[in-house]
Scaffold this active site. Structure first.
Site, PDB file in Angstrom:
ATOM      1  N   CYS A   2      38.341  48.529  40.596  1.00 18.72           N
ATOM      2  CA  CYS A   2      37.935  49.912  40.337  1.00 18.72           C
ATOM      3  C   CYS A   2      37.673  50.637  41.652  1.00 18.72           C
ATOM      4  O   CYS A   2      37.110  50.070  42.589  1.00 18.72           O
ATOM      5  CB  CYS A   2      36.681  50.047  39.481  1.00 18.72           C
ATOM      6  SG  CYS A   2      36.848  49.307  37.861  1.00 18.72           S
ATOM      7  N   ARG A  27      42.929  49.489  43.991  1.00 17.81           N
ATOM      8  CA  ARG A  27      41.741  48.798  43.486  1.00 17.81           C
ATOM      9  C   ARG A  27      41.762  48.612  41.970  1.00 17.81           C
ATOM     10  O   ARG A  27      40.937  47.894  41.411  1.00 17.81           O
ATOM     11  CB  ARG A  27      40.475  49.574  43.871  1.00 17.81           C
ATOM     12  CG  ARG A  27      40.289  49.692  45.367  1.00 17.81           C
ATOM     13  CD  ARG A  27      39.026  50.462  45.666  1.00 17.81           C
ATOM     14  NE  ARG A  27      37.847  49.746  45.254  1.00 17.81           N
ATOM     15  CZ  ARG A  27      37.172  48.895  46.006  1.00 17.81           C
ATOM     16  NH1 ARG A  27      37.569  48.655  47.228  1.00 17.81           N
ATOM     17  NH2 ARG A  27      36.104  48.278  45.551  1.00 17.81           N
ATOM     18  N   TRP A  75      40.038  48.997  36.837  1.00 13.09           N
ATOM     19  CA  TRP A  75      40.548  47.649  36.583  1.00 13.09           C
ATOM     20  C   TRP A  75      39.586  47.064  35.555  1.00 13.09           C
ATOM     21  O   TRP A  75      38.423  46.790  35.861  1.00 13.09           O
ATOM     22  CB  TRP A  75      40.539  46.835  37.873  1.00 13.09           C
ATOM     23  CG  TRP A  75      41.159  45.485  37.747  1.00 13.09           C
ATOM     24  CD1 TRP A  75      42.473  45.178  37.897  1.00 13.09           C
ATOM     25  CD2 TRP A  75      40.493  44.241  37.465  1.00 13.09           C
ATOM     26  NE1 TRP A  75      42.664  43.831  37.709  1.00 13.09           N
ATOM     27  CE2 TRP A  75      41.474  43.231  37.446  1.00 13.09           C
ATOM     28  CE3 TRP A  75      39.169  43.885  37.208  1.00 13.09           C
ATOM     29  CZ2 TRP A  75      41.171  41.901  37.195  1.00 13.09           C
ATOM     30  CZ3 TRP A  75      38.866  42.551  36.954  1.00 13.09           C
ATOM     31  CH2 TRP A  75      39.872  41.577  36.961  1.00 13.09           C
ATOM     32  N   ASN A 101      31.797  51.230  39.681  1.00 15.11           N
ATOM     33  CA  ASN A 101      32.545  50.023  40.060  1.00 15.11           C
ATOM     34  C   ASN A 101      31.533  48.884  40.142  1.00 15.11           C
ATOM     35  O   ASN A 101      30.536  49.009  40.850  1.00 15.11           O
ATOM     36  CB  ASN A 101      33.222  50.261  41.419  1.00 15.11           C
ATOM     37  CG  ASN A 101      33.701  48.973  42.084  1.00 15.11           C
ATOM     38  OD1 ASN A 101      33.670  48.848  43.297  1.00 15.11           O
ATOM     39  ND2 ASN A 101      34.135  48.017  41.305  1.00 15.11           N
ATOM     40  N   GLY A 102      31.785  47.822  39.396  1.00 16.76           N
ATOM     41  CA  GLY A 102      30.847  46.694  39.409  1.00 16.76           C
ATOM     42  C   GLY A 102      30.633  46.217  37.983  1.00 16.76           C
ATOM     43  O   GLY A 102      31.395  46.557  37.083  1.00 16.76           O
ATOM     44  N   GLU A 482      51.357  29.735  50.002  1.00 16.98           N
ATOM     45  CA  GLU A 482      51.321  31.196  50.113  1.00 16.98           C
ATOM     46  C   GLU A 482      52.630  31.814  49.607  1.00 16.98           C
ATOM     47  O   GLU A 482      52.615  32.840  48.927  1.00 16.98           O
ATOM     48  CB  GLU A 482      51.031  31.588  51.576  1.00 16.98           C
ATOM     49  CG  GLU A 482      51.025  33.070  51.868  1.00 16.98           C
ATOM     50  CD  GLU A 482      50.006  33.886  51.075  1.00 16.98           C
ATOM     51  OE1 GLU A 482      49.164  33.308  50.361  1.00 16.98           O
ATOM     52  OE2 GLU A 482      50.096  35.121  51.139  1.00 16.98           O
ATOM     53  N   LYS A 486      52.817  34.506  46.601  1.00 17.64           N
ATOM     54  CA  LYS A 486      53.433  35.840  46.747  1.00 17.64           C
ATOM     55  C   LYS A 486      54.453  36.062  45.653  1.00 17.64           C
ATOM     56  O   LYS A 486      54.488  37.117  45.029  1.00 17.64           O
ATOM     57  CB  LYS A 486      54.143  35.994  48.110  1.00 17.64           C
ATOM     58  CG  LYS A 486      53.284  36.183  49.321  1.00 17.64           C
ATOM     59  CD  LYS A 486      52.608  37.523  49.440  1.00 17.64           C
ATOM     60  CE  LYS A 486      51.258  37.514  48.800  1.00 17.64           C
ATOM     61  NZ  LYS A 486      50.104  37.109  49.518  1.00 17.64           N
ATOM     62  N   GLU A 489      52.782  36.434  42.083  1.00 17.40           N
ATOM     63  CA  GLU A 489      51.934  37.602  41.809  1.00 17.40           C
ATOM     64  C   GLU A 489      52.719  38.905  41.745  1.00 17.40           C
ATOM     65  O   GLU A 489      52.321  39.824  41.044  1.00 17.40           O
ATOM     66  CB  GLU A 489      50.770  37.713  42.803  1.00 17.40           C
ATOM     67  CG  GLU A 489      51.157  38.086  44.203  1.00 17.40           C
ATOM     68  CD  GLU A 489      49.956  38.189  45.134  1.00 17.40           C
ATOM     69  OE1 GLU A 489      48.872  38.543  44.680  1.00 17.40           O
ATOM     70  OE2 GLU A 489      50.132  37.909  46.328  1.00 17.40           O
ATOM     71  N   HIS A 505      55.347  12.447  43.250  1.00 16.70           N
ATOM     72  CA  HIS A 505      54.267  11.956  42.377  1.00 16.70           C
ATOM     73  C   HIS A 505      54.113  12.834  41.136  1.00 16.70           C
ATOM     74  O   HIS A 505      53.068  12.825  40.498  1.00 16.70           O
ATOM     75  CB  HIS A 505      52.957  11.882  43.167  1.00 16.70           C
ATOM     76  CG  HIS A 505      53.059  10.962  44.343  1.00 16.70           C
ATOM     77  ND1 HIS A 505      53.093   9.602  44.203  1.00 16.70           N
ATOM     78  CD2 HIS A 505      53.201  11.215  45.665  1.00 16.70           C
ATOM     79  CE1 HIS A 505      53.229   9.040  45.402  1.00 16.70           C
ATOM     80  NE2 HIS A 505      53.295  10.004  46.301  1.00 16.70           N
ATOM     81  N   LYS A 604      43.128  44.761  44.116  1.00 19.64           N
ATOM     82  CA  LYS A 604      43.069  44.347  45.524  1.00 19.64           C
ATOM     83  C   LYS A 604      41.732  43.696  45.872  1.00 19.64           C
ATOM     84  O   LYS A 604      41.686  42.734  46.614  1.00 19.64           O
ATOM     85  CB  LYS A 604      43.298  45.587  46.399  1.00 19.64           C
ATOM     86  CG  LYS A 604      43.327  45.303  47.883  1.00 19.64           C
ATOM     87  CD  LYS A 604      44.688  44.872  48.314  1.00 19.64           C
ATOM     88  CE  LYS A 604      44.748  44.506  49.774  1.00 19.64           C
ATOM     89  NZ  LYS A 604      45.777  43.481  49.990  1.00 19.64           N
TER      90      LYS A 604
END
Ligand code: F6R
Length: 609
Positions: A2, A27, A75, A101-102, A482, A486, A489, A505, A604
């Site tokens: 948010c 955000r 969000w 936001n929170g 990584e 990438k 996502e 394995h 983000k």
């Protein structure tokens, strides 16, 4: 997680707020809204489902000229993305609007109490309780009403609120979630982060925990939750406007991939004295203290965690210290055995990630010294850590971390060299070889960026596949992790990053001709082992795309495709190899029609656990 904005000045608030939200869209982008207050106190609220393109259309017919207002891009945490759950939220009478936001952790209890007193709720959000609390507490002074209401609230918040009876006032506050106050010429801005108002001002106050700010046309005052005045330093941020805009690139992610050589050069700037000795200013550790260290514990999430995994190889090699790398959400809920002999390194682009922040607090409570590796200047972690190393990557807007990852790697290199020098555990020859190579690494990164055409051909070949496996050994292993992150996502393709030696394995069972394997196989001490693993993959019929060192004549013979990187020191290869993987993920996602800057379900900055 948010983004909130506020504006009070002389311009059309609708336009300023919308521009600010555009810059905060990273955000959250499942719904958005704003409220503009007319001089006579009329609150005009607009809320839409979807991202800001949807909002832009709605705003065309949103005819307001007020110069005060608040806005939000969401969000979702409590309540699905819907018009009812979009912010701003209002009270029963529609006299108050609030953006948040929170997470208000005790909202269930507060809501029940408020409902008992006759309040009627119109959303499923936690935020709405605050609008109703302010309604109960308001009598002419909006700041006071906000303070009283926040006394009842447990959890995290950055909030901004307006009231119809105080049309020229915005009251705002923060705890845990970020909130920045910007000072223009006769105008004031509030935002979750600086880029929101960067075109208008660079003069900012990073508000602290439990600060309450009240803005009106005469200026602004900051108090604590009891109403006592507090003083906060106004600082001038040096982020350029260009760095927060796309500057001709199709997407922020692409721009940020291309900014890496410069970002890395910036992170390296002034880090060596004239004798080429590494300087990590904020650590200020003596030789004795460095010798007393027993262990390094790295705490981080997501991509930052991968930088930490890489840090393990570097710290072990140069500083000769045992290292544990912890996913922050696992670190915080254990019987931690952390002591004052440990150095805890917290890595975070945003400096706000809730789990990493909680890890920092726990580590400090147990007596460890905490150094934060952070990109966002003034963010919460910079205030709650003993030392700070900035990544100097500039604002990163694309949700997928790119330039902050490579600059985090640089910080891991610098810190491990620094400790290695203090402890006498890195040889002179190796130290100077690394320092010399760091000087040329940005140029080598540029060279890698020059082969995007080759990456595009590979993307064309594989973008329809449903699964990918990324393999690496040594410092190639965190890069494989990584690369897989990438890809998944931003393209929503299932991908796994694995230590190549571990493949047999289990994961080898996944392989067939439809599962491309991306192998990090640069010329290093585990090269031969990697070649064996590539052979094992080939024997199962899976196509192999290798990331290899220029001049390797062997690898072309056994792999289907090769992307080259210039030769460098073994420990610095990650700075080059990851660029191909970022580009690959980007190109694949674009070919699949995905929105790379705003992948679904993500945000983000993750300020909730
Ligand atoms: C992935 C990504 C995330 C973040 C993670 C931690 O591209 O960006 O995995 O790395 O959410 O965020 P920070 O670094 O802000 O603590």
């Amino acid at each position: 997680m948010c983004g909130i904005v506020g504006y009070l000045g002389k311009r059309n608030a609708k336009e300023v707020l919308f521009e600010g939200l555009r810059r905060l869209e990273y955000r959250g982008y499942d719904s958005a809204g704003l409220c503009v207050v007319s001089p006579s106190g009329e609150l005009s609220v607009v809320r839409v489902v979807g991202n800001l393109d949807a909002m832009e259309k709605t705003l065309e017919s949103f005819d307001t000229h007020g110069t005060v207002g608040i806005g939000h891009t969401r969000w979702a945490t409590h309540g699905a993305p819907s018009k009812e759950n979009a912010h701003p939220h209002t009270d029963c009478k529609g006299e108050i609007a609030i953006v948040h936001n929170g997470i208000i952790e005790n909202f269930v209890q507060l809501k029940a109490e408020l409902e008992e007193r006759g309040h009627v709720f119109s959303s499923e959000t936690d935020t709405e309780v605050l609008a109703h609390l302010i309604e109960e507490n308001y009598s002419e002074d909006l700041g006071e009403a906000l303070r009283k209401s926040l006394e009842r609230v447990e959890g995290s918040f950055a909030v901004a609120t307006v009231h119809k009876d105080s049309p020229g006032t915005i009251a705002a506050a923060r705890r845990d979630s970020p909130l920045v106050l910007g000072f223009g010429d006769g105008e004031w801005f509030l935002a979750s982060s600086v880029p929101a108002f960067l075109p208008s001002t660079r003069k900012v106050v990073f508000l602290e925990h439990n600060d309450v700010v009240v803005i009106d046309s005469t200026g602004c005052s900051i108090t604590d939750l009891d109403g006592a005045e507090v003083r906060r330093e106004v600082v001038e941020v040096d982020w350029s406007l260009d760095s927060a805009e796309k500057g001709g690139y199709k997407d922020f992610m692409l721009k940020e991939i291309y900014e890496q050589p410069q970002a890395v050069a910036e992170t390296l700037r002034d880090k060596f004295d004239n004798k080429k000795e590494v300087i990590v200013e904020d650590l200020r550790m003596t030789r004795e203290e460095a010798l007393e260290l027993r262990r390094i514990v790295v705490v981080a999430c997501g991509t930052s965690y991968h930088a930490g995994l890489l840090g393990k190889y570097l710290f072990e090699r140069w500083a000769a210290l045992p290292v544990e790398v912890e996913i922050a959400s696992e670190f915080r809920y254990r019987n931690l055995v952390v002591t004052s002999d440990d150095l805890v390194v917290a890595i975070s682009q945003s400096g706000e990630t809730a789990d990493t922040l909680a890890g920092i607090r726990e580590a400090r409570r147990l007596g460890a010294c905490v150094v934060a590796v952070v990109n966002v200047v003034g963010s919460q972690m910079t205030r709650e850590s003993d030392g700070i190393i900035y990544t100097h990557a500039g604002p990163e807007i694309g949700v997928a971390a790119t330039k902050t990852f490579t600059t985090q790697i640089v910080c891991m290199i610098l810190l491990s060299l620094y400790l290695g020098r203090l402890r006498g555990t890195v040889t002179d020859a190796e130290y100077h070889a690394i320092v010399d190579e760091l000087e040329v690494i940005p140029k080598k990164m540029e060279k890698v960026l020059g082969s995007s055409g080759e990456v595009s051909k590979c993307a064309e070949k594989y973008y329809k596949c449903d699964d990918f496996l990324f393999l690496g050994r040594g410092v190639g292993y965190p890069i494989a992790m990584e690369g897989a992150l990438k890809l998944k996502e931003i393209s929503y393709i299932h991908a796994e990053g694995y230590p190549a030696g571990e493949m047999k394995h289990g994961p080898i069972a996944l392989l067939d001709a439809d599962v491309p394997v991306v192998a990090i196989a640069t010329m290093d001490s585990v090269y031969d082992k990697m070649i064996n693993n590539i052979e094992e993959v080939k024997a199962r019929g899976a196509p192999v795309l290798a990331i290899a060192s220029e001049g390797d004549g062997e690898i072309v013979k056994i792999c289907n495709d090769v992307l080259w990187v210039p030769e460098t020191n073994e420990m610095l290869y990650p700075l080059l190899t990851v660029i191909h993987l970022q580009q690959l993920a980007y190109q694949v996602a674009k070919k699949r029609g995905c929105n790379v800057d705003q992948p679904r379900n993500l945000a983000k900055t993750v300020t909730v656990e």
